[in-house]
Motif scaffolding. Structure first.
Motif, PDB file in Angstrom:
ATOM      1  N   GLY A 187       0.818  -1.202   0.000  1.00  0.00           N
ATOM      2  CA  GLY A 187       0.000   0.000   0.000  1.00  0.00           C
ATOM      3  C   GLY A 187       0.853   1.254   0.000  1.00  0.00           C
ATOM      4  O   GLY A 187       2.076   1.218  -0.199  1.00  0.00           O
ATOM      5  N   THR A 188       0.200   2.374   0.239  1.00  0.00           N
ATOM      6  CA  THR A 188       0.865   3.678   0.295  1.00  0.00           C
ATOM      7  C   THR A 188       0.497   4.370   1.593  1.00  0.00           C
ATOM      8  O   THR A 188      -0.684   4.429   1.959  1.00  0.00           O
ATOM      9  CB  THR A 188       0.437   4.565  -0.887  1.00  0.00           C
ATOM     10  OG1 THR A 188       0.784   3.909  -2.113  1.00  0.00           O
ATOM     11  CG2 THR A 188       1.144   5.923  -0.834  1.00  0.00           C
ATOM     12  N   SER A 189       1.545   4.855   2.289  1.00  0.00           N
ATOM     13  CA  SER A 189       1.352   5.631   3.523  1.00  0.00           C
ATOM     14  C   SER A 189       1.572   7.109   3.211  1.00  0.00           C
ATOM     15  O   SER A 189       2.581   7.478   2.599  1.00  0.00           O
ATOM     16  CB  SER A 189       2.335   5.174   4.602  1.00  0.00           C
ATOM     17  OG  SER A 189       2.264   6.011   5.732  1.00  0.00           O
ATOM     18  N   TYR A 190       0.633   7.935   3.589  1.00  0.00           N
ATOM     19  CA  TYR A 190       0.725   9.374   3.326  1.00  0.00           C
ATOM     20  C   TYR A 190       1.105  10.070   4.638  1.00  0.00           C
ATOM     21  O   TYR A 190       0.327  10.089   5.591  1.00  0.00           O
ATOM     22  CB  TYR A 190      -0.605   9.911   2.806  1.00  0.00           C
ATOM     23  CG  TYR A 190      -1.102   9.189   1.566  1.00  0.00           C
ATOM     24  CD1 TYR A 190      -0.557   9.480   0.314  1.00  0.00           C
ATOM     25  CD2 TYR A 190      -2.096   8.209   1.653  1.00  0.00           C
ATOM     26  CE1 TYR A 190      -0.999   8.824  -0.826  1.00  0.00           C
ATOM     27  CE2 TYR A 190      -2.536   7.549   0.512  1.00  0.00           C
ATOM     28  CZ  TYR A 190      -1.984   7.851  -0.723  1.00  0.00           C
ATOM     29  OH  TYR A 190      -2.403   7.193  -1.853  1.00  0.00           O
ATOM     30  N   ASP A 215      -2.600   9.203   6.644  1.00  0.00           N
ATOM     31  CA  ASP A 215      -3.588   8.357   5.970  1.00  0.00           C
ATOM     32  C   ASP A 215      -2.843   7.228   5.268  1.00  0.00           C
ATOM     33  O   ASP A 215      -1.608   7.299   5.097  1.00  0.00           O
ATOM     34  CB  ASP A 215      -4.397   9.176   4.956  1.00  0.00           C
ATOM     35  CG  ASP A 215      -5.686   8.467   4.550  1.00  0.00           C
ATOM     36  OD1 ASP A 215      -5.974   7.383   5.110  1.00  0.00           O
ATOM     37  OD2 ASP A 215      -6.395   8.990   3.669  1.00  0.00           O
ATOM     38  N   ARG A 216      -3.574   6.202   4.864  1.00  0.00           N
ATOM     39  CA  ARG A 216      -2.948   5.093   4.135  1.00  0.00           C
ATOM     40  C   ARG A 216      -3.938   4.488   3.151  1.00  0.00           C
ATOM     41  O   ARG A 216      -5.151   4.628   3.296  1.00  0.00           O
ATOM     42  CB  ARG A 216      -2.426   4.024   5.087  1.00  0.00           C
ATOM     43  CG  ARG A 216      -3.513   3.271   5.823  1.00  0.00           C
ATOM     44  CD  ARG A 216      -2.987   2.011   6.446  1.00  0.00           C
ATOM     45  NE  ARG A 216      -1.891   2.262   7.370  1.00  0.00           N
ATOM     46  CZ  ARG A 216      -1.159   1.291   7.915  1.00  0.00           C
ATOM     47  NH1 ARG A 216      -1.404   0.029   7.594  1.00  0.00           N
ATOM     48  NH2 ARG A 216      -0.192   1.566   8.757  1.00  0.00           N
ATOM     49  N   GLU A 217      -3.380   3.805   2.142  1.00  0.00           N
ATOM     50  CA  GLU A 217      -4.192   3.141   1.119  1.00  0.00           C
ATOM     51  C   GLU A 217      -3.586   1.779   0.815  1.00  0.00           C
ATOM     52  O   GLU A 217      -2.374   1.662   0.610  1.00  0.00           O
ATOM     53  CB  GLU A 217      -4.236   3.988  -0.161  1.00  0.00           C
ATOM     54  CG  GLU A 217      -5.035   3.353  -1.289  1.00  0.00           C
ATOM     55  CD  GLU A 217      -5.017   4.205  -2.554  1.00  0.00           C
ATOM     56  OE1 GLU A 217      -5.647   3.796  -3.542  1.00  0.00           O
ATOM     57  OE2 GLU A 217      -4.357   5.266  -2.550  1.00  0.00           O
ATOM     58  N   THR A 218      -4.401   0.754   0.840  1.00  0.00           N
ATOM     59  CA  THR A 218      -3.941  -0.607   0.555  1.00  0.00           C
ATOM     60  C   THR A 218      -4.202  -0.953  -0.908  1.00  0.00           C
ATOM     61  O   THR A 218      -5.311  -0.773  -1.409  1.00  0.00           O
ATOM     62  CB  THR A 218      -4.670  -1.626   1.451  1.00  0.00           C
ATOM     63  OG1 THR A 218      -4.394  -1.314   2.830  1.00  0.00           O
ATOM     64  CG2 THR A 218      -4.207  -3.037   1.153  1.00  0.00           C
ATOM     65  N   HIS A 219      -3.147  -1.438  -1.580  1.00  0.00           N
ATOM     66  CA  HIS A 219      -3.261  -1.789  -2.992  1.00  0.00           C
ATOM     67  C   HIS A 219      -3.450  -3.293  -3.215  1.00  0.00           C
ATOM     68  O   HIS A 219      -4.216  -3.713  -4.072  1.00  0.00           O
ATOM     69  CB  HIS A 219      -2.018  -1.340  -3.761  1.00  0.00           C
ATOM     70  CG  HIS A 219      -1.709   0.117  -3.594  1.00  0.00           C
ATOM     71  ND1 HIS A 219      -2.637   1.105  -3.784  1.00  0.00           N
ATOM     72  CD2 HIS A 219      -0.552   0.748  -3.245  1.00  0.00           C
ATOM     73  CE1 HIS A 219      -2.087   2.288  -3.568  1.00  0.00           C
ATOM     74  NE2 HIS A 219      -0.824   2.097  -3.238  1.00  0.00           N
TER      75      HIS A 219
END
Length: 249
Positions: A187-190, A215-219
């Motif tokens: 994912g991506t950690s902001y 914030d974070r987003e899981t790919h």
């Protein structure tokens, strides 16, 4: 049957009585029904005979269907004999390695090869494995039940042109297993990093990104390693039987 007659008679009397009050039925009809004896308004013998004829026709149809099914099974079991010991290998594979070891177009192991050959033989004898219905075992359940009955009725040493065919249920177990498993998540950690030095900001966030994360987003994710802390939580017995309707008959 007499009780049923009386219930029907009393019901008709009540309906006619109400109709008389409304002027829709003659009193003679009501009087005749009230004085009628058993069988005079209910043809018990005729209805009984019709029911017997219907039951006999249904049973004859069932017998013909089962006979046609067993003829096809004999032919299919003869086909399985041509595969020699491969049939025993497939049965053992299903019991010890499960259905996922033989299903799927990407599987190219010995069990998968035998499974595809066994499937192909059904078409040769007029059995359709793709029929859906009450059968809960899917393709694998049907094939395993066929193998169980093949061996139960003599297997490779039997002459399937002769003698009776006895159909028996195949036994299985539905088992729930609780487990723990490691997961790799992508994912991506902001994050927000304060300071004027760009390189230092990148260094500190790579060191401990969760400190700066807003914030974070899981790919995507991958399951890695074996199941851990395995424990059986539920076991239920199941049985699969061979029925003509499950093979398109």
């Amino acid at each position: 049957m007499l009780d049923i007659y009386n219930v029907m008679k009393n019901g008709l009397l009540n309906i006619l009585k109400e109709s008389i009050n409304e002027g829709g039925v003659k009193k003679d009809l009501y009087r005749n029904l009230k004085l009628a004896k058993h069988h005079e308004f209910y043809e018990e013998d005729g209805d009984s005979k019709n029911q017997e004829d219907y039951d006999r026709a249904v049973q004859n149809k069932k017998n013909q269907l089962e006979s046609s099914f067993k003829i096809r099974l004999r032919a299919y079991f003869n086909y399985l004999q041509t595969l020699g010991n491969d049939i025993e290998v497939l049965k053992t594979t299903l019991e010890e390695k499960g259905e996922n070891s033989v299903q799927g177009s990407t599987n190219d192991n010995e069990g998968a090869r035998i499974y595809r050959t066994v499937l192909g033989g059904l078409k040769l004898v007029g059995l359709d494995i793709n029929v859906r219905g009450s059968y809960g075992g899917g393709h694998i359940g049907k094939i395993y039940t066929l193998l169980v009955n093949y061996f139960h009725n003599g297997g490779i040493s039997r002459d399937f042109r002769k003698g009776p065919i006895e159909l028996v249920p195949a036994k299985a177990w539905m088992i729930d297993v609780d487990y723990a498993e490691d997961v790799v998540e992508y994912g991506t950690s902001y994050g927000l990093v304060f300071g004027s030095d760009k390189e230092k900001a990148q260094e500190v966030i790579l060191d401990t990104p969760w400190w700066f994360e807003q914030d974070r987003e899981t790919h995507d994710h991958d399951y890695v390693g074996d199941y851990k802390d395995k424990e059986i939580s539920k076991v239920e017995p199941k049985e699969y039987t061979l029925k003509p309707q499950d093979f398109g008959l």
